[in-house]
Design a protein around this motif. Structure first.
Motif, PDB file in Angstrom:
ATOM      1  N   HIS A 102       0.821  -1.207   0.000  1.00 45.22           N
ATOM      2  CA  HIS A 102       0.000   0.000   0.000  1.00 45.22           C
ATOM      3  C   HIS A 102       0.859   1.262   0.000  1.00 45.22           C
ATOM      4  CE1 HIS A 102      -3.738  -2.262   1.715  1.00 45.22           C
ATOM      5  NE2 HIS A 102      -3.446  -2.581   0.475  1.00 45.22           N
ATOM      6  N   PHE A 103       1.990   1.227   0.688  1.00 44.38           N
ATOM      7  CA  PHE A 103       2.897   2.372   0.664  1.00 44.38           C
ATOM      8  C   PHE A 103       3.493   2.580  -0.725  1.00 44.38           C
ATOM      9  CE2 PHE A 103       4.178   2.349   5.463  1.00 44.38           C
ATOM     10  CZ  PHE A 103       2.858   2.663   5.780  1.00 44.38           C
ATOM     11  N   SER A 104       3.482   1.536  -1.537  1.00 42.53           N
ATOM     12  CA  SER A 104       4.000   1.626  -2.906  1.00 42.53           C
ATOM     13  C   SER A 104       2.897   1.904  -3.921  1.00 42.53           C
ATOM     14  CB  SER A 104       4.703   0.312  -3.292  1.00 42.53           C
ATOM     15  OG  SER A 104       5.702  -0.025  -2.364  1.00 42.53           O
ATOM     16  N   SER A 105       1.645   1.998  -3.441  1.00 44.57           N
ATOM     17  CA  SER A 105       0.507   2.092  -4.353  1.00 44.57           C
ATOM     18  C   SER A 105      -0.259   3.398  -4.250  1.00 44.57           C
ATOM     19  CB  SER A 105      -0.471   0.930  -4.094  1.00 44.57           C
ATOM     20  OG  SER A 105       0.162  -0.325  -4.212  1.00 44.57           O
ATOM     21  N   TYR A 106      -0.303   4.000  -3.057  1.00 43.27           N
ATOM     22  CA  TYR A 106      -1.201   5.128  -2.830  1.00 43.27           C
ATOM     23  C   TYR A 106      -0.454   6.405  -2.466  1.00 43.27           C
ATOM     24  CZ  TYR A 106      -4.586   1.317  -2.453  1.00 43.27           C
ATOM     25  OH  TYR A 106      -5.346   0.201  -2.692  1.00 43.27           O
ATOM     26  N   GLY A 107      -0.796   7.484  -3.184  1.00 38.73           N
ATOM     27  CA  GLY A 107      -0.303   8.803  -2.812  1.00 38.73           C
ATOM     28  C   GLY A 107       0.998   9.206  -3.481  1.00 38.73           C
ATOM     29  N   PRO A 108       1.328  10.483  -3.367  1.00 29.36           N
ATOM     30  CA  PRO A 108       2.570  11.004  -3.973  1.00 29.36           C
ATOM     31  C   PRO A 108       3.829  10.389  -3.366  1.00 29.36           C
ATOM     32  CG  PRO A 108       1.507  12.661  -2.581  1.00 29.36           C
ATOM     33  CD  PRO A 108       0.528  11.553  -2.742  1.00 29.36           C
ATOM     34  N   LEU A 109       3.761   9.963  -2.110  1.00 25.10           N
ATOM     35  CA  LEU A 109       4.920   9.322  -1.493  1.00 25.10           C
ATOM     36  C   LEU A 109       5.238   8.003  -2.188  1.00 25.10           C
ATOM     37  CD1 LEU A 109       7.007   9.599   0.748  1.00 25.10           C
ATOM     38  CD2 LEU A 109       5.377   8.560   2.339  1.00 25.10           C
ATOM     39  N   ALA A 110       4.201   7.276  -2.583  1.00 22.72           N
ATOM     40  CA  ALA A 110       4.401   6.018  -3.313  1.00 22.72           C
ATOM     41  C   ALA A 110       5.034   6.279  -4.681  1.00 22.72           C
ATOM     42  CB  ALA A 110       3.064   5.293  -3.472  1.00 22.72           C
TER      43      ALA A 110
ATOM     44  N   VAL B 213      -5.567   0.220  10.501  1.00 24.61           N
ATOM     45  CA  VAL B 213      -5.307   1.652  10.720  1.00 24.61           C
ATOM     46  C   VAL B 213      -4.211   2.230   9.838  1.00 24.61           C
ATOM     47  CG1 VAL B 213      -6.067   1.443  13.117  1.00 24.61           C
ATOM     48  CG2 VAL B 213      -3.621   1.346  12.597  1.00 24.61           C
ATOM     49  N   HIS B 214      -3.488   1.401   9.095  1.00 23.98           N
ATOM     50  CA  HIS B 214      -2.356   1.960   8.357  1.00 23.98           C
ATOM     51  C   HIS B 214      -2.787   2.902   7.239  1.00 23.98           C
ATOM     52  CE1 HIS B 214      -3.284  -1.242   5.437  1.00 23.98           C
ATOM     53  NE2 HIS B 214      -2.622  -0.505   4.568  1.00 23.98           N
ATOM     54  N   PHE B 215      -3.970   2.697   6.652  1.00 20.31           N
ATOM     55  CA  PHE B 215      -4.376   3.562   5.537  1.00 20.31           C
ATOM     56  C   PHE B 215      -4.699   4.980   5.999  1.00 20.31           C
ATOM     57  CE2 PHE B 215      -7.463   5.168   2.367  1.00 20.31           C
ATOM     58  CZ  PHE B 215      -6.615   5.199   1.273  1.00 20.31           C
ATOM     59  N   PRO B 216      -5.454   5.177   7.088  1.00 26.44           N
ATOM     60  CA  PRO B 216      -5.610   6.560   7.582  1.00 26.44           C
ATOM     61  C   PRO B 216      -4.269   7.233   7.876  1.00 26.44           C
ATOM     62  CG  PRO B 216      -7.194   5.119   8.656  1.00 26.44           C
ATOM     63  CD  PRO B 216      -6.286   4.240   7.856  1.00 26.44           C
ATOM     64  N   VAL B 217      -3.348   6.481   8.471  1.00 30.72           N
ATOM     65  CA  VAL B 217      -2.014   7.031   8.739  1.00 30.72           C
ATOM     66  C   VAL B 217      -1.321   7.390   7.430  1.00 30.72           C
ATOM     67  CG1 VAL B 217       0.283   6.520   9.670  1.00 30.72           C
ATOM     68  CG2 VAL B 217      -1.761   5.810  10.934  1.00 30.72           C
ATOM     69  N   LEU B 218      -1.451   6.523   6.435  1.00 29.19           N
ATOM     70  CA  LEU B 218      -0.823   6.765   5.134  1.00 29.19           C
ATOM     71  C   LEU B 218      -1.367   8.031   4.472  1.00 29.19           C
ATOM     72  CD1 LEU B 218       1.060   5.728   2.899  1.00 29.19           C
ATOM     73  CD2 LEU B 218      -0.838   4.350   2.044  1.00 29.19           C
ATOM     74  N   LEU B 219      -2.684   8.243   4.576  1.00 27.29           N
ATOM     75  CA  LEU B 219      -3.276   9.458   4.016  1.00 27.29           C
ATOM     76  C   LEU B 219      -2.707  10.708   4.690  1.00 27.29           C
ATOM     77  CD1 LEU B 219      -7.066   8.546   3.611  1.00 27.29           C
ATOM     78  CD2 LEU B 219      -5.371   8.831   1.798  1.00 27.29           C
ATOM     79  N   LEU B 220      -2.593  10.658   6.009  1.00 26.49           N
ATOM     80  CA  LEU B 220      -2.107  11.826   6.741  1.00 26.49           C
ATOM     81  C   LEU B 220      -0.631  12.098   6.474  1.00 26.49           C
ATOM     82  CD1 LEU B 220      -3.941  11.319  10.156  1.00 26.49           C
ATOM     83  CD2 LEU B 220      -4.574  12.839   8.275  1.00 26.49           C
ATOM     84  N   THR B 221       0.187  11.047   6.434  1.00 26.55           N
ATOM     85  CA  THR B 221       1.620  11.263   6.173  1.00 26.55           C
ATOM     86  C   THR B 221       1.843  11.745   4.737  1.00 26.55           C
ATOM     87  OG1 THR B 221       1.867   8.892   5.709  1.00 26.55           O
ATOM     88  CG2 THR B 221       2.453   9.657   7.914  1.00 26.55           C
ATOM     89  N   ASN B 222       1.033  11.265   3.802  1.00 23.11           N
ATOM     90  CA  ASN B 222       1.129  11.770   2.427  1.00 23.11           C
ATOM     91  C   ASN B 222       0.745  13.239   2.364  1.00 23.11           C
ATOM     92  OD1 ASN B 222       1.640   9.947  -0.164  1.00 23.11           O
ATOM     93  ND2 ASN B 222       0.868   8.629   1.464  1.00 23.11           N
ATOM     94  N   THR B 223      -0.258  13.621   3.148  1.00 21.36           N
ATOM     95  CA  THR B 223      -0.665  15.018   3.189  1.00 21.36           C
ATOM     96  C   THR B 223       0.460  15.897   3.721  1.00 21.36           C
ATOM     97  OG1 THR B 223      -2.976  14.350   3.554  1.00 21.36           O
ATOM     98  CG2 THR B 223      -2.388  16.616   4.091  1.00 21.36           C
ATOM     99  N   LEU B 224       1.095  15.460   4.804  1.00 27.67           N
ATOM    100  CA  LEU B 224       2.226  16.207   5.353  1.00 27.67           C
ATOM    101  C   LEU B 224       3.388  16.248   4.366  1.00 27.67           C
ATOM    102  CD1 LEU B 224       2.188  14.898   9.037  1.00 27.67           C
ATOM    103  CD2 LEU B 224       1.522  17.174   8.242  1.00 27.67           C
ATOM    104  N   TYR B 225       3.620  15.132   3.683  1.00 26.37           N
ATOM    105  CA  TYR B 225       4.721  15.058   2.717  1.00 26.37           C
ATOM    106  C   TYR B 225       4.543  16.080   1.595  1.00 26.37           C
ATOM    107  CZ  TYR B 225       7.510  13.116  -1.121  1.00 26.37           C
ATOM    108  OH  TYR B 225       8.381  12.942  -2.160  1.00 26.37           O
ATOM    109  N   THR B 226       3.296  16.251   1.130  1.00 28.00           N
ATOM    110  CA  THR B 226       3.050  17.194   0.035  1.00 28.00           C
ATOM    111  C   THR B 226       3.226  18.651   0.475  1.00 28.00           C
ATOM    112  OG1 THR B 226       0.669  17.246   0.521  1.00 28.00           O
ATOM    113  CG2 THR B 226       1.437  15.643  -1.118  1.00 28.00           C
ATOM    114  N   GLN B 227       3.199  18.903   1.788  1.00 27.58           N
ATOM    115  CA  GLN B 227       3.339  20.276   2.283  1.00 27.58           C
ATOM    116  C   GLN B 227       4.803  20.673   2.485  1.00 27.58           C
ATOM    117  OE1 GLN B 227       0.446  22.076   2.401  1.00 27.58           O
ATOM    118  NE2 GLN B 227      -0.293  20.121   1.565  1.00 27.58           N
TER     119      GLN B 227
END
Length: 369
Positions: free
Chosen positions: A26-34, A286-300
């Motif tokens: 999932h860390f390799s699949s979702y969001g700009p961090l992936a 719970v890892h997906f909510p955490v992943l969404l939040l860390t991706n949000t912080l990463y984009t900032q």
């Protein structure tokens, strides 16, 4: 996924490794961090992207192994109705699952405000939430509110099907034979057609291999069950080789021989793996909510390098495990789950009692029994 294993270190270790692989998928699949991870480290993160999801097969086999242990330890049929067992399983899965869905909805709302990405679920509707609560979201065609929640619905379907099959057998030999017959149908037909992937029958081949591994590890019937299991699985792979089924067979054999040799309760003696295996369901939730939040912080942030990507991935992984630890303690653990269920029951009973006193509405409600 959340059954008590009564200290089986090998099961804990397999669950821990599988949970980490699902996280990395999932860390390799979702969001700009992936996207950044796959750009900077293509070999590693493309592998996680392509193959990490196969770790679900480990959970399927373990679930079948533990279901056979709990429902039919000696190959016997269920003597009573399977419905109370199915209801108990539903509550065990759904209490933490709905709490995690709530966290995912909140995280998606926060991420949607600060980030634009396809990984963010659309705003939840009441019908969508209701379908998730009933574990019917996949069957009814609703978009998932969190990554991987399809598995919880499938886990419940698989347990219910297993219980019904064991209850239908009524005879010592017939009950496990029914399980093996449906598992064979899955391996030879249904698992080869992806249109069935919202139904338990698609995955029952791997689940049935886990159940067969439990029965095969009984010293009195080891050779017979092992021979049947290997013959069916190998024949299914010859007809249509699927790496996921080969992995399921390998895990089933490992569990069967582990129980037979005594390694199941003795190896590996690693406390981190035992702990991670214990909280693996919470990690999954719970890892997906955490992943969404860390991706949000990463984009900032303005950092865009291989080092910063690794740092953010490490923070995401650590935050996921920390959140899962707290989630397990307060929501998913058997004690917490019983407390939450009792509280919900008390609230429902008192709400119903008040509603009975309301004119018109009270006359529509059933009488106390």
């Amino acid at each position: 996924m959340s059954q008590n294993t009564n200290r089986m270190p090998l099961v804990d270790a397999l669950k821990a490794i599988a949970a980490l692989l699902v996280l990395m998928n999932h860390f390799s699949s979702y969001g700009p961090l992936a996207e950044a991870a796959r750009d900077y480290f293509p070999l590693v993160f493309n592998w996680f992207f392509e193959y990490g999801r196969m770790a679900v097969q480990v959970f399927l086999v373990i679930a079948g192994f533990l279901a056979a242990r709990g429902l039919s330890a000696h190959g016997q049929a269920l003597s009573g109705s399977p419905l109370p067992l199915i209801w108990k399983r539903y509550l065990r899965l759904v209490v933490p699952y709905l709490a995690a869905i709530g966290l995912a909805i909140i995280a998606a709302a926060i991420a949607d405000r600060w980030m634009e990405d396809d990984a963010i679920p659309a705003r939840a509707t009441f019908l969508q939430w209701l379908a998730h609560a009933a574990l019917l979201h996949g069957l009814l065609g609703f978009d998932a509110l969190s990554a991987g929640v399809w598995y919880i619905a499938i886990d419940f379907q698989l347990f219910a099907l297993m219980a019904i099959l064991l209850w239908s057998g009524r005879v010592r030999i017939v009950a496990p034979a029914l399980v093996l017959a449906i598992a064979s149908a899955s391996l030879f037909w249904f698992n080869r057609d992806a249109s069935w992937d919202n139904w338990a029958i698609y995955f029952f081949g791997s689940y049935g291999l886990g159940a067969a591994a439990w029965w095969a590890s009984d010293r009195r019937q080891m050779s017979a069950w092992l021979g049947v299991m290997l013959t069916i699985a190998i024949a299914a792979l010859v007809i249509d080789f699927r790496l996921r089924i080969a992995l399921a067979l390998a895990v089933a054999l490992l569990l069967g021989f582990g129980r037979r040799s005594g390694l199941l309760e003795q190896w590996p003696n690693a406390r981190p793996l035992a702990f991670l295996g214990q909280i693996s369901y919470s990690v999954f939730l719970v890892h997906f909510p955490v992943l969404l939040l860390t991706n949000t912080l990463y984009t900032q942030t303005d950092y865009d390098s291989s080092l910063s990507t690794l740092v953010w991935l490490g923070l995401s992984l650590a935050a996921s495990i920390a959140a899962a630890t707290l989630f397990y303690r307060w929501i998913e653990s058997p004690e917490a789950s019983r407390r939450i269920t009792a509280t919900c029951g008390w609230l429902f009973a008192n709400t119903l009692a008040v509603a009975r006193k309301v004119p018109v509405i009270g006359t529509l409600l059933p009488n106390r029994t």
